[in-house]
Design an enzyme around this catalytic site. Structure first.
Site, PDB file in Angstrom:
ATOM      1  N   THR A  22       0.851  -1.180   0.000  1.00 29.78           N
ATOM      2  CA  THR A  22       0.000   0.000   0.000  1.00 29.78           C
ATOM      3  C   THR A  22       0.894   1.239   0.000  1.00 29.78           C
ATOM      4  O   THR A  22       1.903   1.286   0.703  1.00 29.78           O
ATOM      5  CB  THR A  22      -1.053  -0.028   1.141  1.00 29.78           C
ATOM      6  OG1 THR A  22      -2.009   0.997   0.886  1.00 29.78           O
ATOM      7  CG2 THR A  22      -0.463   0.159   2.513  1.00 29.78           C
ATOM      8  N   CYS A  28      -3.687   8.196   6.678  1.00 26.58           N
ATOM      9  CA  CYS A  28      -4.256   6.841   6.606  1.00 26.58           C
ATOM     10  C   CYS A  28      -3.367   5.837   7.341  1.00 26.58           C
ATOM     11  O   CYS A  28      -2.186   6.090   7.557  1.00 26.58           O
ATOM     12  CB  CYS A  28      -4.346   6.361   5.151  1.00 26.58           C
ATOM     13  SG  CYS A  28      -5.718   7.045   4.218  1.00 26.58           S
ATOM     14  N   HIS A  45      -6.180  -0.470   3.993  1.00 23.11           N
ATOM     15  CA  HIS A  45      -5.687   0.913   3.935  1.00 23.11           C
ATOM     16  C   HIS A  45      -6.825   1.785   4.478  1.00 23.11           C
ATOM     17  O   HIS A  45      -7.759   2.127   3.774  1.00 23.11           O
ATOM     18  CB  HIS A  45      -5.346   1.260   2.478  1.00 23.11           C
ATOM     19  CG  HIS A  45      -4.773   2.636   2.271  1.00 23.11           C
ATOM     20  ND1 HIS A  45      -3.740   2.870   1.389  1.00 23.11           N
ATOM     21  CD2 HIS A  45      -5.086   3.837   2.792  1.00 23.11           C
ATOM     22  CE1 HIS A  45      -3.452   4.168   1.389  1.00 23.11           C
ATOM     23  NE2 HIS A  45      -4.275   4.787   2.222  1.00 23.11           N
TER      24      HIS A  45
END
Lengths: 160, 200
Positions: A22, A28, A45
């Site tokens: 990711t 995030c 994520h």
């Protein structure tokens, strides 16, 4: 080798081999779950801590910690992981614009707290983390070894 | 039938971006002719908004971010690829050391601030709304992380209106994006006040 990218809000699972990746983790949080015995890995994520609209969250549960962590655990179990062997590693929750708001009131900080809370609720221990600070991150989970590597601009890759 | 709110935002976006480009061109002493790719105001799903940096997520960028308050809320950002930011900083500071030092960063922050406030001022004078920019935040980081943090700051739910203007100079590698994420409800209300709802 197979590389699977996990976009914002997504949940992806791999078994035996390949890499879950990711990128662009700012505030995030990337969450990697792994079962060493069956070599099942799952990654989310997470965008925000709490969902406000159940209908929206049910379409993309991985977007929020409160719906995403249970969905991530489920996905790992469905792929053959065993609950009591699952461990979690987390990365992200940064505060990229410190002069706009204090880090403690930022989304990154809230996300870290929400992800930790949900993992505790699911009884999955956190065995590694690279969180907070003010820089973005990329996270990789190598499925054959369970190794989680975090990279940032201008820094050496770090195993967590 | 197109949403009157989107028509309004499209028009505001065109004019706002035009003003921002003029401001930038003046800052660069008129040395550079700016080209704009006219924005389209679009209501897009979260997943599409999340992927607008696709393919460049890991590229380093300079991002200047402002949130807007007052009669209507929103989020604005000015994002330049790092090499473009360096070229702009060099033009602004006349310093050609080729590094993004504190002086260069503060010049870029000011440039972003001026562009964003020119954009907002154009919106204010057209709609008679008070739009107040926050202090500008500046980050040098991966494009994906910068964009993601802005979307999270805007707490984007299922869909988002996005007005993205791309600009570039003819001869020089100065280019980037101006992004405007207006608050849905506020602009819905404004479109109604301006009587645009009746045009539908």
């Amino acid at each position: 080798m197979k590389e699977v990218f996990v976009n914002m809000g997504q949940i992806r699972v791999l078994r035996q081999e390949g890499t879950l990746v990711t990128v662009g983790l700012g505030s995030c949080i990337g969450v990697a779950l792994y079962d060493r015995y069956t070599k099942v890995g799952a990654m989310a994520h997470i965008f925000l801590g709490r969902s406000r609209n159940p209908a929206e969250a049910s379409k993309l549960p991985g977007k929020y910690a409160d719906t995403g962590i249970p969905a991530l655990v489920d996905a790992a179990l469905k792929a053959g992981a065993q609950k009591n062997r699952l461990e979690a590693k987390i990365a992200g929750g940064a505060h990229l614009f410190p002069n706009i708001s204090a880090p403690e009131s930022g989304v990154g900080h809230q996300n870290i707290a929400a992800v930790r809370e949900q993992l505790a609720k699911a009884r999955v221990p956190i065995t590694g983390h690279a969180t907070s600070g003010n820089h973005g991150r990329k996270m990789r989970l190598a499925i054959d070894s369970g190794q989680v590597t975090v990279t940032a601009i201008g820094q050496q890759p770090m195993e967590i | 039938m197109r949403d009157p709110k989107l028509d309004l935002l499209q028009e505001l976006g065109n004019i706002g971006a035009g003003h921002a480009a003029t401001a930038l061109s003046q800052m660069l002493d008129g040395q550079k002719k700016l080209q704009l790719i006219v924005p389209e105001a679009k209501l897009i799903p979260f997943e599409a908004a999340a992927n607008i940096m696709e393919g460049t997520e890991e590229e380093p960028v300079v991002g200047i971010y402002i949130h807007v308050s007052g009669d209507a809320h929103g989020h604005m950002a000015f994002i330049l690829p790092l090499d473009s930011a360096m070229a702009a900083a060099e033009l602004l500071t006349l310093d050609s050391t080729g590094e993004l030092n504190e002086m260069a960063l503060s010049a870029l922050q000011e440039m972003g601030n001026i562009m964003i406030t020119s954009y907002l001022n154009a919106l204010s004078s057209m709609t008679d709304l008070t739009l107040t920019p926050s202090v500008p935040g500046v980050a040098v980081d991966m494009a994906g992380a910068v964009w993601q943090s802005i979307l999270a700051g805007a707490q984007v739910a299922e869909q988002v209106t996005l007005i993205k203007t791309d600009f570039y100079t003819d001869d020089d590698p100065v280019g980037g994006h101006i992004l405007f994420l207006p608050d849905e409800d506020d602009f819905e209300r404004i479109a109604r006040i301006l009587g645009l709802g009746a045009l539908g």
